[in-house]
Design an enzyme around this catalytic site. Sequence first.
Site, PDB file in Angstrom:
ATOM      1  N   ASP A   1      38.659  25.517  18.160  1.00 29.58           N
ATOM      2  CA  ASP A   1      39.602  26.293  18.978  1.00 29.58           C
ATOM      3  C   ASP A   1      38.998  26.899  20.244  1.00 29.58           C
ATOM      4  OD1 ASP A   1      41.329  25.767  16.911  1.00 29.58           O
ATOM      5  OD2 ASP A   1      40.989  27.684  15.910  1.00 29.58           O
TER       6      ASP A   1
ATOM      7  N   ARG B   1      63.159  10.589  39.950  1.00 28.45           N
ATOM      8  CA  ARG B   1      62.252   9.754  40.737  1.00 28.45           C
ATOM      9  C   ARG B   1      61.746   8.543  39.944  1.00 28.45           C
ATOM     10  NH1 ARG B   1      57.003  10.387  39.395  1.00 28.45           N
ATOM     11  NH2 ARG B   1      56.240  12.385  38.658  1.00 28.45           N
TER      12      ARG B   1
END
Length: 346
Positions: free
Chosen positions: A152, A236
Amino acid sequence: MAHLFSNTFNTHRRKIEMGKNSKSIKNIAILCSGGDAPGMNCAIRAAVRSAIFKGIKVWGIKKGYQGLINGDFHPLNRQSVGNILHRGGTILLSSRCPEFTQKKYRQKAYDNLIKNDIQGLVIIGGNGSLTGAYTFFKEFNFPVVGIPGSIDNDIYGTDYSIGFNTAVETAVEAIDRIRDTAFSHERNFLVEVMGRKSPAIALEVGVCTGAENIILPQEKIDYEKIVRDIERGTKRGKKSSIIIVAEGNQTGISYEIQNKLLKNYNLHSHVCILGHILRGGSPSAQDRFIASQMGSLSINQILTSKTPSYIVYAKNEFSSKHIRYAKKDHNKTDKKILDLIAKLSI
Ligand code: ADP
Protein backbone atom coordinates in the site's frame (compact mmCIF):
# COMPACT_ATOMS: atom_id res chain seq x y z
CA MET A 1 24.93 1.45 31.73
CA ALA A 2 22.62 4.44 32.06
CA HIS A 3 19.16 3.73 30.74
CA LEU A 4 17.83 5.89 27.96
CA PHE A 5 14.14 5.22 28.41
CA SER A 6 13.06 5.93 31.92
CA ASN A 7 9.33 5.60 31.19
CA THR A 8 9.58 1.90 30.37
CA PHE A 9 9.45 -0.96 32.78
CA ASN A 10 10.74 -4.46 32.90
CA THR A 11 10.13 -7.04 35.54
CA HIS A 12 12.38 -9.70 34.11
CA ARG A 13 15.67 -10.70 35.59
CA ARG A 14 17.55 -10.71 32.28
CA LYS A 15 16.98 -7.21 31.21
CA ILE A 16 17.69 -6.30 27.59
CA GLU A 17 18.24 -2.69 26.71
CA MET A 18 18.45 -0.84 23.46
CA GLY A 19 21.75 0.72 22.76
CA LYS A 20 23.68 -1.95 24.58
CA ASN A 21 27.10 -2.73 23.28
CA SER A 22 26.53 -4.62 20.03
CA LYS A 23 28.79 -7.39 21.37
CA SER A 24 26.02 -8.33 23.80
CA ILE A 25 23.65 -9.14 20.92
CA LYS A 26 24.14 -12.79 20.10
CA ASN A 27 20.74 -13.84 18.82
CA ILE A 28 18.12 -11.93 16.93
CA ALA A 29 14.70 -12.94 15.62
CA ILE A 30 12.85 -11.87 12.51
CA LEU A 31 9.17 -12.01 11.58
CA CYS A 32 6.73 -10.80 8.93
CA SER A 33 3.40 -9.42 10.08
CA GLY A 34 0.19 -8.12 8.53
CA GLY A 35 -0.42 -8.14 4.79
CA ASP A 36 2.27 -9.96 2.85
CA ALA A 37 4.15 -8.15 0.10
CA PRO A 38 6.47 -9.28 -2.69
CA GLY A 39 10.04 -8.59 -1.64
CA MET A 40 9.64 -9.61 2.00
CA ASN A 41 11.79 -12.67 1.25
CA CYS A 42 14.57 -10.42 -0.09
CA ALA A 43 14.54 -8.48 3.18
CA ILE A 44 14.59 -11.71 5.23
CA ARG A 45 17.51 -13.06 3.19
CA ALA A 46 19.47 -9.82 3.54
CA ALA A 47 18.84 -9.53 7.27
CA VAL A 48 19.74 -13.17 7.94
CA ARG A 49 22.94 -13.12 5.93
CA SER A 50 24.03 -9.71 7.24
CA ALA A 51 23.52 -10.93 10.79
CA ILE A 52 25.43 -14.16 10.16
CA PHE A 53 28.19 -12.07 8.57
CA LYS A 54 28.50 -10.29 11.91
CA GLY A 55 28.51 -13.53 13.86
CA ILE A 56 24.93 -13.24 15.12
CA LYS A 57 22.50 -16.15 15.13
CA VAL A 58 19.08 -15.61 13.62
CA TRP A 59 15.72 -17.12 14.47
CA GLY A 60 12.77 -16.98 12.11
CA ILE A 61 9.39 -16.59 13.75
CA LYS A 62 6.50 -18.15 11.84
CA LYS A 63 3.20 -16.30 11.25
CA GLY A 64 4.16 -12.94 12.67
CA TYR A 65 3.12 -11.95 16.17
CA GLN A 66 1.11 -15.17 16.45
CA GLY A 67 4.32 -17.17 16.27
CA LEU A 68 5.94 -14.85 18.78
CA ILE A 69 3.13 -15.61 21.23
CA ASN A 70 3.12 -19.34 20.45
CA GLY A 71 6.92 -19.70 20.57
CA ASP A 72 7.08 -20.79 16.91
CA PHE A 73 10.82 -20.06 16.56
CA HIS A 74 13.11 -21.70 13.98
CA PRO A 75 16.85 -21.30 13.53
CA LEU A 76 17.84 -19.81 10.19
CA ASN A 77 21.17 -20.25 8.48
CA ARG A 78 22.54 -18.99 5.19
CA GLN A 79 21.02 -21.96 3.32
CA SER A 80 17.57 -21.42 4.84
CA VAL A 81 17.35 -18.18 2.89
CA GLY A 82 18.86 -19.51 -0.35
CA ASN A 83 16.81 -19.47 -3.52
CA ILE A 84 14.08 -17.21 -2.08
CA LEU A 85 15.07 -13.85 -3.60
CA HIS A 86 12.70 -14.31 -6.53
CA ARG A 87 9.80 -15.75 -4.57
CA GLY A 88 6.72 -13.72 -3.67
CA GLY A 89 5.02 -13.96 -0.28
CA THR A 90 7.12 -14.72 2.76
CA ILE A 91 8.83 -17.98 3.71
CA LEU A 92 8.18 -17.05 7.35
CA LEU A 93 4.43 -16.80 6.73
CA SER A 94 2.45 -13.83 8.03
CA SER A 95 -0.74 -13.24 9.96
CA ARG A 96 -2.96 -10.67 11.54
CA CYS A 97 -2.91 -11.33 15.24
CA PRO A 98 -5.58 -9.58 17.32
CA GLU A 99 -4.15 -11.13 20.52
CA PHE A 100 -1.02 -9.03 20.19
CA THR A 101 -3.09 -5.92 20.94
CA GLN A 102 -3.56 -7.32 24.47
CA LYS A 103 -0.92 -6.92 27.14
CA LYS A 104 -1.15 -10.49 28.46
CA TYR A 105 -0.25 -11.92 25.03
CA ARG A 106 2.56 -9.43 24.51
CA GLN A 107 3.92 -10.60 27.85
CA LYS A 108 3.91 -14.18 26.49
CA ALA A 109 5.72 -12.95 23.40
CA TYR A 110 8.34 -11.25 25.54
CA ASP A 111 8.78 -14.32 27.73
CA ASN A 112 9.37 -16.44 24.62
CA LEU A 113 12.06 -14.07 23.37
CA ILE A 114 13.82 -14.15 26.73
CA LYS A 115 13.48 -17.94 26.96
CA ASN A 116 15.18 -18.27 23.58
CA ASP A 117 17.95 -15.85 24.59
CA ILE A 118 17.04 -13.39 21.85
CA GLN A 119 18.24 -9.81 22.21
CA GLY A 120 16.73 -8.08 19.19
CA LEU A 121 13.65 -8.33 16.97
CA VAL A 122 13.27 -7.35 13.31
CA ILE A 123 9.69 -6.83 12.16
CA ILE A 124 8.79 -6.62 8.48
CA GLY A 125 5.30 -5.25 8.01
CA GLY A 126 2.97 -2.33 7.50
CA ASN A 127 1.63 0.47 9.71
CA GLY A 128 -0.16 -1.89 12.05
CA SER A 129 2.79 -4.20 12.54
CA LEU A 130 5.20 -1.33 13.21
CA THR A 131 2.72 0.20 15.65
CA GLY A 132 2.58 -3.15 17.44
CA ALA A 133 6.38 -3.17 17.59
CA TYR A 134 6.38 0.27 19.19
CA THR A 135 3.81 -0.81 21.79
CA PHE A 136 5.96 -3.85 22.53
CA PHE A 137 9.07 -1.73 22.89
CA LYS A 138 7.33 0.71 25.22
CA GLU A 139 6.30 -2.09 27.55
CA PHE A 140 9.43 -4.19 27.64
CA ASN A 141 12.16 -1.94 26.30
CA PHE A 142 13.02 -4.80 23.98
CA PRO A 143 15.18 -3.75 21.00
CA VAL A 144 13.07 -3.63 17.84
CA VAL A 145 13.74 -2.53 14.28
CA GLY A 146 11.01 -2.27 11.66
CA ILE A 147 11.26 -2.73 7.91
CA PRO A 148 8.39 -1.17 5.95
CA GLY A 149 6.73 -3.96 4.00
CA SER A 150 3.37 -3.20 2.43
CA ILE A 151 2.02 -3.05 -1.10
CA ASP A 152 0.00 0.00 0.00
CA ASN A 153 3.00 2.34 0.33
CA ASP A 154 1.23 4.15 3.14
CA ILE A 155 3.83 4.16 5.89
CA TYR A 156 4.64 7.57 7.27
CA GLY A 157 8.20 8.83 6.88
CA THR A 158 9.27 6.59 4.03
CA ASP A 159 8.76 7.22 0.34
CA TYR A 160 8.78 3.52 -0.24
CA SER A 161 7.54 0.30 1.33
CA ILE A 162 8.55 -3.13 0.06
CA GLY A 163 6.08 -4.64 -2.41
CA PHE A 164 4.60 -1.46 -3.83
CA ASN A 165 6.47 -1.54 -7.12
CA THR A 166 5.66 -5.18 -7.80
CA ALA A 167 1.98 -4.60 -7.02
CA VAL A 168 1.88 -1.65 -9.43
CA GLU A 169 3.69 -3.63 -12.15
CA THR A 170 1.24 -6.52 -11.73
CA ALA A 171 -1.77 -4.21 -11.95
CA VAL A 172 -0.40 -2.43 -15.00
CA GLU A 173 0.17 -5.71 -16.81
CA ALA A 174 -3.35 -6.88 -15.98
CA ILE A 175 -4.93 -3.60 -17.05
CA ASP A 176 -3.04 -3.60 -20.36
CA ARG A 177 -4.72 -6.94 -21.04
CA ILE A 178 -8.11 -5.58 -20.02
CA ARG A 179 -7.54 -2.64 -22.39
CA ASP A 180 -7.22 -5.07 -25.29
CA THR A 181 -10.56 -6.69 -24.63
CA ALA A 182 -12.21 -3.37 -23.68
CA PHE A 183 -11.12 -1.96 -27.04
CA SER A 184 -12.21 -5.02 -29.03
CA HIS A 185 -15.68 -5.10 -27.49
CA GLU A 186 -16.06 -1.35 -27.03
CA ARG A 187 -16.63 -1.66 -23.30
CA ASN A 188 -16.12 0.42 -20.19
CA PHE A 189 -14.30 -1.34 -17.37
CA LEU A 190 -14.16 -0.64 -13.67
CA VAL A 191 -10.88 -2.18 -12.49
CA GLU A 192 -10.60 -2.46 -8.73
CA VAL A 193 -7.17 -2.42 -7.10
CA MET A 194 -6.13 -3.12 -3.50
CA GLY A 195 -4.86 -0.45 -1.16
CA ARG A 196 -7.09 -0.34 1.93
CA LYS A 197 -7.11 3.32 2.93
CA SER A 198 -4.19 4.11 0.67
CA PRO A 199 -4.67 5.72 -2.75
CA ALA A 200 -1.04 5.03 -3.78
CA ILE A 201 -1.51 1.96 -6.00
CA ALA A 202 -4.60 3.41 -7.72
CA LEU A 203 -2.86 6.72 -8.46
CA GLU A 204 0.32 5.24 -9.91
CA VAL A 205 -1.57 2.61 -11.88
CA GLY A 206 -3.96 5.28 -13.15
CA VAL A 207 -1.11 7.23 -14.71
CA CYS A 208 0.70 4.16 -16.06
CA THR A 209 -2.35 2.69 -17.77
CA GLY A 210 -3.79 5.95 -19.09
CA ALA A 211 -6.97 5.42 -17.10
CA GLU A 212 -9.84 7.66 -18.08
CA ASN A 213 -10.87 8.12 -14.48
CA ILE A 214 -10.00 7.16 -10.96
CA ILE A 215 -12.23 6.55 -7.96
CA LEU A 216 -10.68 6.78 -4.51
CA PRO A 217 -12.35 5.49 -1.35
CA GLN A 218 -11.85 8.60 0.71
CA GLU A 219 -13.17 10.99 -1.94
CA LYS A 220 -16.85 11.49 -2.73
CA ILE A 221 -17.73 9.69 -5.95
CA ASP A 222 -18.70 12.23 -8.61
CA TYR A 223 -20.85 10.03 -10.87
CA GLU A 224 -21.83 12.93 -13.12
CA LYS A 225 -18.19 13.71 -13.84
CA ILE A 226 -17.43 10.07 -14.63
CA VAL A 227 -20.31 9.98 -17.10
CA ARG A 228 -19.40 13.40 -18.56
CA ASP A 229 -15.81 12.26 -19.11
CA ILE A 230 -16.90 9.08 -20.85
CA GLU A 231 -19.34 11.01 -23.07
CA ARG A 232 -16.60 13.47 -23.96
CA GLY A 233 -14.42 10.55 -25.05
CA THR A 234 -17.25 8.98 -26.99
CA LYS A 235 -17.79 12.25 -28.92
CA ARG A 236 -14.25 12.13 -30.16
CA GLY A 237 -14.52 8.50 -31.19
CA LYS A 238 -13.40 6.68 -28.05
CA LYS A 239 -15.40 3.51 -27.58
CA SER A 240 -13.95 2.06 -24.41
CA SER A 241 -12.56 3.30 -21.14
CA ILE A 242 -10.84 2.14 -18.00
CA ILE A 243 -11.79 3.48 -14.61
CA ILE A 244 -9.54 2.52 -11.70
CA VAL A 245 -11.33 1.97 -8.41
CA ALA A 246 -9.37 1.82 -5.14
CA GLU A 247 -11.11 -0.79 -3.01
CA GLY A 248 -10.80 1.07 0.30
CA ASN A 249 -12.24 -0.97 3.13
CA GLN A 250 -14.80 -2.64 0.92
CA THR A 251 -13.63 -5.19 -1.63
CA GLY A 252 -16.22 -5.29 -4.39
CA ILE A 253 -17.31 -1.65 -4.09
CA SER A 254 -17.05 -1.58 -7.90
CA TYR A 255 -20.28 -3.55 -8.19
CA GLU A 256 -22.14 -0.80 -6.32
CA ILE A 257 -20.62 1.80 -8.63
CA GLN A 258 -21.50 -0.30 -11.68
CA ASN A 259 -25.14 -0.52 -10.54
CA LYS A 260 -25.40 3.21 -9.94
CA LEU A 261 -23.88 4.03 -13.32
CA LEU A 262 -26.38 1.75 -15.01
CA LYS A 263 -29.48 2.69 -13.01
CA ASN A 264 -28.97 6.44 -12.87
CA TYR A 265 -27.08 7.15 -16.10
CA ASN A 266 -27.73 4.13 -18.31
CA LEU A 267 -23.99 3.65 -18.56
CA HIS A 268 -22.90 0.03 -19.02
CA SER A 269 -19.64 -1.19 -17.54
CA HIS A 270 -17.82 -4.40 -16.63
CA VAL A 271 -16.10 -5.04 -13.34
CA CYS A 272 -12.70 -6.68 -12.84
CA ILE A 273 -11.37 -7.00 -9.30
CA LEU A 274 -7.63 -7.58 -9.21
CA GLY A 275 -7.64 -8.21 -5.46
CA HIS A 276 -5.00 -10.53 -4.01
CA ILE A 277 -3.32 -11.01 -7.38
CA LEU A 278 -1.49 -7.77 -6.52
CA ARG A 279 0.04 -9.34 -3.42
CA GLY A 280 1.59 -12.27 -5.23
CA GLY A 281 4.28 -12.86 -7.78
CA SER A 282 8.00 -12.57 -8.09
CA PRO A 283 9.26 -9.26 -6.70
CA SER A 284 10.37 -6.65 -9.23
CA ALA A 285 14.04 -5.67 -9.46
CA GLN A 286 13.22 -2.44 -7.61
CA ASP A 287 11.63 -4.32 -4.73
CA ARG A 288 14.55 -6.75 -4.56
CA PHE A 289 17.03 -3.88 -4.56
CA ILE A 290 15.33 -1.83 -1.87
CA ALA A 291 14.35 -4.82 0.29
CA SER A 292 17.91 -6.18 0.22
CA GLN A 293 19.27 -2.87 1.44
CA MET A 294 16.59 -2.41 4.09
CA GLY A 295 17.12 -5.96 5.35
CA SER A 296 20.84 -5.45 5.71
CA LEU A 297 20.46 -2.02 7.31
CA SER A 298 18.06 -3.42 9.88
CA ILE A 299 20.94 -5.44 11.33
CA ASN A 300 23.26 -2.42 11.57
CA GLN A 301 20.41 -0.60 13.19
CA ILE A 302 19.66 -3.20 15.82
CA LEU A 303 23.35 -3.37 16.71
CA THR A 304 23.99 0.33 16.97
CA SER A 305 20.76 2.24 17.57
CA LYS A 306 19.83 3.55 20.95
CA THR A 307 16.22 4.01 19.93
CA PRO A 308 13.56 1.70 18.51
CA SER A 309 13.38 2.56 14.86
CA TYR A 310 12.34 1.59 11.36
CA ILE A 311 14.31 1.82 8.15
CA VAL A 312 13.08 4.44 5.72
CA TYR A 313 13.86 5.37 2.15
CA ALA A 314 13.27 9.06 1.63
CA LYS A 315 14.65 11.52 -0.92
CA ASN A 316 16.67 8.68 -2.52
CA GLU A 317 18.46 7.82 0.70
CA PHE A 318 18.14 5.17 3.34
CA SER A 319 18.00 6.22 6.96
CA SER A 320 15.99 5.40 10.05
CA LYS A 321 13.23 7.01 12.09
CA HIS A 322 11.94 6.48 15.58
CA ILE A 323 9.30 3.78 15.33
CA ARG A 324 6.66 5.98 16.96
CA TYR A 325 6.32 7.83 13.64
CA ALA A 326 5.14 4.70 11.83
CA LYS A 327 1.87 5.15 13.69
CA LYS A 328 0.96 8.37 11.92
CA ASP A 329 -1.62 8.40 9.18
CA HIS A 330 -0.15 8.73 5.74
CA ASN A 331 -2.93 8.37 3.24
CA LYS A 332 -3.08 11.75 1.62
CA THR A 333 -4.17 11.79 -1.98
CA ASP A 334 -1.61 13.39 -4.22
CA LYS A 335 -3.79 15.91 -6.04
CA LYS A 336 -1.07 16.56 -8.60
CA ILE A 337 -1.31 12.95 -9.76
CA LEU A 338 -5.09 13.15 -9.89
CA ASP A 339 -4.81 16.31 -12.00
CA LEU A 340 -2.30 14.59 -14.27
CA ILE A 341 -4.65 11.67 -14.87
CA ALA A 342 -7.48 14.09 -15.67
CA LYS A 343 -5.27 16.16 -17.98
CA LEU A 344 -3.93 13.16 -19.89
CA SER A 345 -7.29 11.50 -20.42
CA ILE A 346 -9.07 14.35 -22.24
P1 ADP B 1 -0.15 -4.15 8.48
O1 ADP B 1 1.05 -4.36 9.33
O2 ADP B 1 0.00 -4.77 7.13
O3 ADP B 1 -0.58 -2.70 8.46
P2 ADP B 1 -2.33 -4.78 10.35
O4 ADP B 1 -2.78 -3.36 10.50
O5 ADP B 1 -3.39 -5.80 10.21
O6 ADP B 1 -1.34 -5.00 9.11
O7 ADP B 1 -1.44 -5.13 11.63
C1 ADP B 1 -0.78 -6.37 11.71
C2 ADP B 1 -0.73 -6.82 13.13
O8 ADP B 1 0.02 -5.90 13.93
C3 ADP B 1 -2.07 -6.91 13.85
O9 ADP B 1 -2.80 -8.08 13.51
C4 ADP B 1 -1.62 -6.92 15.30
O10 ADP B 1 -1.11 -8.18 15.64
C5 ADP B 1 -0.45 -5.93 15.27
N1 ADP B 1 -0.90 -4.59 15.69
C6 ADP B 1 -1.50 -3.65 14.95
N2 ADP B 1 -1.79 -2.55 15.68
C7 ADP B 1 -1.36 -2.82 16.95
C8 ADP B 1 -1.37 -2.11 18.19
N3 ADP B 1 -1.88 -0.88 18.30
N4 ADP B 1 -0.85 -2.72 19.28
C9 ADP B 1 -0.33 -3.97 19.20
N5 ADP B 1 -0.31 -4.68 18.07
C10 ADP B 1 -0.81 -4.15 16.95
